[in-house]
Design an enzyme around this catalytic site. Structure first.
Site, PDB file in Angstrom:
ATOM      1  N   CYS A 117       7.005  -4.715   7.755  1.00 51.68           N
ATOM      2  CA  CYS A 117       7.504  -4.287   9.065  1.00 51.68           C
ATOM      3  C   CYS A 117       6.351  -4.232  10.075  1.00 51.68           C
ATOM      4  O   CYS A 117       5.840  -5.260  10.467  1.00 51.68           O
ATOM      5  CB  CYS A 117       8.254  -2.962   8.937  1.00 51.68           C
ATOM      6  SG  CYS A 117       9.313  -2.588  10.356  1.00 51.68           S
ATOM      7  N   HIS A 226      12.072  -4.482   4.599  1.00 48.35           N
ATOM      8  CA  HIS A 226      11.492  -3.465   3.724  1.00 48.35           C
ATOM      9  C   HIS A 226      11.819  -3.749   2.263  1.00 48.35           C
ATOM     10  O   HIS A 226      12.809  -3.236   1.719  1.00 48.35           O
ATOM     11  CB  HIS A 226      11.993  -2.074   4.127  1.00 48.35           C
ATOM     12  CG  HIS A 226      11.428  -1.589   5.417  1.00 48.35           C
ATOM     13  ND1 HIS A 226      10.249  -0.883   5.499  1.00 48.35           N
ATOM     14  CD2 HIS A 226      11.857  -1.742   6.692  1.00 48.35           C
ATOM     15  CE1 HIS A 226       9.984  -0.604   6.770  1.00 48.35           C
ATOM     16  NE2 HIS A 226      10.941  -1.119   7.511  1.00 48.35           N
ATOM     17  N   GLU A 228      10.490  -2.571  -0.280  1.00 48.52           N
ATOM     18  CA  GLU A 228      10.324  -1.397  -1.143  1.00 48.52           C
ATOM     19  C   GLU A 228      11.658  -0.764  -1.530  1.00 48.52           C
ATOM     20  O   GLU A 228      11.741  -0.003  -2.507  1.00 48.52           O
ATOM     21  CB  GLU A 228       9.411  -0.356  -0.482  1.00 48.52           C
ATOM     22  CG  GLU A 228       9.970   0.341   0.742  1.00 48.52           C
ATOM     23  CD  GLU A 228       9.755  -0.403   2.050  1.00 48.52           C
ATOM     24  OE1 GLU A 228       9.904   0.218   3.115  1.00 48.52           O
ATOM     25  OE2 GLU A 228       9.438  -1.624   2.003  1.00 48.52           O
TER      26      GLU A 228
END
Length: 252
Positions: A117, A226, A228
């Site tokens: 990001c 993202h 993650e």
């Protein structure tokens, strides 16, 4: 499933910060747990890096890979030769000073780097690129890339998401195993241009740049989404490959 092994590469992960209020009246650091847990699950030891630019080289001597995270901040337009054209920009000078220092140092060492990001945007700027300061103002026909002004807190709303097209000959495509993927989306800025040897490797349907990679480095990738959250299989592949690259860096 967490990989259990004797050696794990050490991954430095940058933090967000606030000046005071909420959690503490004094300045404090913040990071979502999944930024760290996703790396542990991919076989690494994640450590958080405070914003101490004077210690950037010391940190780099300790780690095998670097993750520059996203958060509630923007890259200063002055870093890519522009003045601010929108009041949506939120600057955190100490954070950016540190992340720029540690990112430049990692690239000089050819240490594996993953920008997520805002970290993806900073990677582009450090390598000579520019940014779109506010997508709704500058991208004609833009799709929804964030459901809230605070891109780190959706305030209970379902986060935005969309498909991306990945360049077939890119390292990213090789790692995630596909040229088309659905991604989450929580950003109001984006990469506008890159400078070689950085290249664009993925875009959204509205033309917004979603991924970049440095063709002169072994692993220097930025993604606008993202990974993650590990919402797609490709995200898991990307994180696993990054940690494997960090282990290879350690063993050089």
């Amino acid at each position: 499933m967490t990989q259990h092994k004797l050696f794990r590469p050490i991954i430095g992960v940058t933090l967000d910060s606030e000046e005071g209020g909420g959690f503490s009246d004094s300045p404090w650091y913040a990071i979502r747990q999944n930024y760290l847990s996703c790396l542990e699950e991919a076989g690494a030891v994640p450590i958080a890096l405070p914003h101490l630019a004077e210690l950037a080289e010391n940190y780099l001597n300790m780690i095998d890979g670097l993750v520059v995270t996203g958060g509630a901040f923007d890259v200063p337009p002055a870093m890519f030769g522009e003045e601010a054209r929108t009041d949506t920009i939120r600057l955190k000078p100490a954070r950016t000073k540190f992340e720029a220092a540690v990112l430049r140092g990692a690239l000089e060492r050819d240490m594996p780097v993953l920008g997520i990001c805002g970290g993806h945007q900073l990677l582009a700027v450090i390598a000579g690129g520019t940014l779109v300061q506010h997508i709704p103002d500058e991208v004609l026909g833009a799709m929804e890339h964030s459901v809230s002004k605070d891109t780190e807190n959706a305030d209970g709303k379902e986060r935005a998401g969309h498909s991306i097209a990945i360049e077939q000959d890119s390292l990213l495509a090789k790692l995630v195993g596909t040229t088309a993927q659905h991604v989450n989306s929580s950003h109001h800025q984006s990469v506008r241009t890159v400078k070689a040897p950085m290249r664009v490797t993925a875009t959204a349907e509205d033309g917004v740049i979603e991924a970049i990679e440095h063709t002169g480095k072994s692993f220097a990738i930025g993604v606008q989404w993202h990974p993650e959250y590990k919402q797609m299989e490709g995200d898991v592949h990307l994180l696993t490959a990054f940690c494997a690259a960090a282990e290879a860096y350690h063993n050089r």
